[in-house]
Write a protein that holds these residues in place. Structure first.
Motif: not given
Length: 336
Positions: A215-242
């Motif tokens: 779901g959308a909540s889960d991919i946003l939780a993953s996004l937090l981990d990715m951007t915390e690990a490398n704040p300067d990276a260009k990060v993609i998030v393309k989550g399911n619709c609910g």
């Protein structure tokens, strides 16, 4: 290698990628088990409509109809000898829509997993995986794709093989993983480790991130981990619709345009640079996401708790709550 994403990011700050391929093609009449890639030749007007509707909704990036375009996927439909032509046609169709958009729209060549297990779990060698991806990406480049969009990956070595193939063909590349198994990919990759997948290759990725999953909540939780690990990276998030829900024999997605609009706002606040929708994301959803993105001013970085409060509970554990996942590797047939 020219890099269209950086140029457009410099102009716009955050980019909107398109929505679901499979969900929308099913709505146009694609039968279950049918290969969407065959429609590039058999029903090109429907693929044109898919891309045009996403461009009209405001997409900055459209993905070619080529997710299952390797010889390994196409052999399931006796089309393994048509890899180059089907991928070239996929890119040509998307290119024709982008070129008539009246603004810059990036054509990204969708490259999904082969569906095969790499050694030592399976028979596919790393070199054979590179060769298969090269064959596909050659077609995408010939048709006008500007970037190789490697997506829905589970195994780091397979993503790296696709990246190596893109470099060999002369296309910049991105890659995204599906963190759908207790907050990790099915082969155990944690979101915070996504940045190192292509280490050792001669060219780095333009952007990395996550797509599909649950779901959308889960991919946003993953996004937090990715951007915390490398704040300067260009990060993609393309989550399911609910959340996907079975209604009889059909899958429906719980996300409303309002939910996906809030997902966009949270993704911006969490540091994503490219935001789109995956399974279930319609043209209507994407139009609402465009409106939300254009109006939003970045706010404080959200917490997982804030994400859950605004768009619903997590369906899985987060990566830091789970250990590395063991066991066999599964594959999604395509972005739905």
């Amino acid at each position: 290698m020219t890099n269209p994403i950086d140029a457009l990011l410099a102009e716009k700050g955050v980019l909107l990628a398109d929505g679901a391929t499979g969900t929308n093609l099913f709505g146009m009449g694609l039968a279950s088990g049918e290969a969407p890639e065959l429609w590039n030749e058999d029903a090109p007007e429907k693929i044109v409509a898919l891309h045009q509707n996403f461009v009209d909704a405001g997409a900055d990036i459209i993905l070619t109809n080529s997710f299952g375009g390797t010889r390994h996927r196409l052999k399931l439909h006796n089309a393994q000898d048509r890899v180059f032509e089907l991928n070239r046609k996929a890119a040509e169709i998307a290119r024709s829509v982008a070129d008539n958009a009246g603004r810059k729209v990036i054509v990204a060549g969708s490259v999904g997993p082969t569906g095969e297990l790499l050694q030592p779990l399976g028979a596919l060698t790393y070199d054979d995986a590179v060769a298969a991806f090269k064959e596909q990406i050659e077609g995408l480049k010939a048709g006008g794709a500007e970037i190789a969009w490697i997506e829905t990956m589970s195994a780091p070595e397979e993503a790296k093989a696709a990246a190596e193939a893109a470099i060999a063909i002369g296309l910049p590349y991105t890659y995204t993983f599906s963190f759908d198994t207790a907050g990790r990919s099915m082969m155990g990759l944690a979101p915070k480790h996504v940045h190192g997948v292509a280490d050792g290759l001669s060219q780095p990725a333009v952007a990395v991130g996550a797509n599909c999953g649950v779901g959308a909540s889960d991919i946003l939780a993953s996004l937090l981990d990715m951007t915390e690990a490398n704040p300067d990276a260009k990060v993609i998030v393309k989550g399911n619709c609910g959340i996907p829900e079975f209604r009889g024999t059909e899958i429906h997605y719980s996300g409303t345009p309002e939910l996906m609009s809030d997902y966009v706002r949270l993704a911006v606040d969490a540091g994503a640079k490219i935001i789109g929708g995956c399974c279930g994301t319609s043209f209507e959803h994407l139009a609402a996401m465009r409106k939300s993105l254009d109006a939003h001013q970045r706010q404080a970085r959200p917490t997982v708790e804030a994400i859950v409060e605004r768009i619903g509970p997590l369906r899985n554990k987060t990566a830091d709550q789970s250990g590395a996942v063991q066991g066999g590797e599964g594959r999604r047939r395509r972005r739905a």
